[in-house]
Design a protein around this motif. Structure first.
Motif, PDB file in Angstrom:
ATOM      1  N   LEU A   1       0.448  -1.549  -0.045  1.00 55.13           N
ATOM      2  CA  LEU A   1       0.372   0.251   0.147  1.00 55.13           C
ATOM      3  C   LEU A   1       1.279   1.223   0.024  1.00 55.13           C
ATOM      4  N   GLY A   2       0.415   2.219  -0.764  1.00 45.60           N
ATOM      5  CA  GLY A   2       1.544   3.199  -0.827  1.00 45.60           C
ATOM      6  C   GLY A   2       1.528   4.192  -0.360  1.00 45.60           C
TER       7      GLY A   2
ATOM      8  N   GLY B   1      -9.713  -9.068   6.379  1.00 49.12           N
ATOM      9  CA  GLY B   1     -10.146  -8.583   6.142  1.00 49.12           C
ATOM     10  C   GLY B   1      -9.390  -7.133   6.792  1.00 49.12           C
ATOM     11  N   TYR B   2     -10.644  -6.094   7.004  1.00 44.72           N
ATOM     12  CA  TYR B   2     -10.019  -4.858   7.878  1.00 44.72           C
ATOM     13  C   TYR B   2     -11.259  -3.977   8.462  1.00 44.72           C
TER      14      TYR B   2
ATOM     15  N   LEU C   1      -8.272  -5.840   1.524  1.00 42.56           N
ATOM     16  CA  LEU C   1      -7.172  -4.643   1.621  1.00 42.56           C
ATOM     17  C   LEU C   1      -7.833  -4.038   0.579  1.00 42.56           C
ATOM     18  N   GLN C   2      -7.910  -4.562  -1.000  1.00 40.30           N
ATOM     19  CA  GLN C   2      -8.491  -4.099  -1.912  1.00 40.30           C
ATOM     20  C   GLN C   2      -9.798  -3.310  -2.042  1.00 40.30           C
TER      21      GLN C   2
ATOM     22  N   HIS D   1     -13.317   2.037  -0.962  1.00 38.53           N
ATOM     23  CA  HIS D   1     -14.005   2.443   0.095  1.00 38.53           C
ATOM     24  C   HIS D   1     -12.482   4.039   0.043  1.00 38.53           C
ATOM     25  N   PHE D   2     -11.623   4.329   0.562  1.00 41.73           N
ATOM     26  CA  PHE D   2     -11.032   5.700   0.767  1.00 41.73           C
ATOM     27  C   PHE D   2     -11.345   6.562  -0.835  1.00 41.73           C
TER      28      PHE D   2
END
Length: 251
Positions: free
Chosen positions: A19-20, A77-78, A88-89, A94-95
């Motif tokens: 994740l950048g 999951g998160y 994660l995708q 969502h963001f």
């Protein structure tokens, strides 16, 4: 727009490291400094939380402050707020929709853009013309790294005595919520430590027969202090008031 760096999850061993905008070991303090210095309103980043494995923090610039929110990883999951994301995708997507974030304190923040952990810089360098060692015989052990932490200040102020109403110069240091004063700069033990959590007000004072004075109001005593210049007095007042505002926000 891609949220990911070039590295693959297999190479990194942990999908989050692809994740950048995941700033792995960035502290809360450093995240606030980074977002306040270089970010804009709505900038955000993900970092590790000090609450243990699987716990993360989303740090978000909200105008002139930085807010921190819990993110938890469960299985693959998160969990963020009331939302659970299977992958994660899904979390990243969502963001990408620039969600509106609300907190218990009533703060509303639009998550506008992630702050990348890898920032491209132009490769422009000055050429060296003069390179002379000032001292000889020094080694790496003589190099002392020195940088003040955020929200600190130190310097000489003249303080009015409590019993004998004379004025004496003292060396003051401000760190976190403690204002200490010493006989002089070289002393290691402070004469007294003032807890700013007990201070009710900091303001300019014009009741004394000196200029550039300000006072700090505590339950048992009001301290009268004078700086060399009006600008210096104003700097002390501003940072002390900022500390008091931070204390009140935390209550």
């Amino acid at each position: 727009m891609s949220f990911y760096s070039d590295a693959s999850a297999e190479d990194m061993g942990d999908e989050l490291e692809t994740l950048g905008w995941y700033h792995y070991d960035l502290s809360r303090h450093a995240a606030e400094a980074l977002l306040l210095s270089n970010g804009t309103d709505g900038s955000y980043l993900l970092r590790n939380s000090n609450e243990g494995s699987g716990c993360f923090a989303l740090s978000v610039r909200a105008k002139d402050s930085v807010k921190h929110f819990h993110v938890t990883r469960r299985d693959n999951g998160y969990v963020f707020g009331f939302n659970e994301f299977a992958t994660l995708q899904d979390f990243v997507n969502h963001f990408a929709n620039q969600p509106l974030l609300g907190s218990d304190t009533g703060t509303l923040i639009v998550l506008k853009c992630p702050y990348p952990w890898r920032v491209e810089e132009p490769s422009i360098y000055e050429s060296v013309r003069v390179h002379t060692a000032i001292q000889t015989g020094r080694t790496e052990n003589d190099l002392v790294a020195n940088a003040p932490s955020l929200g600190t200040k130190e310097g000489y102020l003249v303080k009015k005595g409590a019993v004998v109403k004379n004025w004496k110069q003292r060396w003051f240091t401000l760190n976190r919520y403690e204002l200490k004063y010493f006989k002089d700069k070289m002393c290691e033990e402070p004469i007294r430590t003032l807890d700013l959590r007990e201070c009710s007000a900091v303001q300019f004072d014009y009741s004394q027969d000196r200029v550039n004075c300000f006072c700090m109001v505590f339950p048992e005593r009001t301290f009268y202090l004078c700086a060399k210049t009006g600008v210096e007095a104003d700097e002390w007042i501003k940072i002390l008031r900022w500390k008091l505002s931070q204390i009140r926000k935390g209550r």
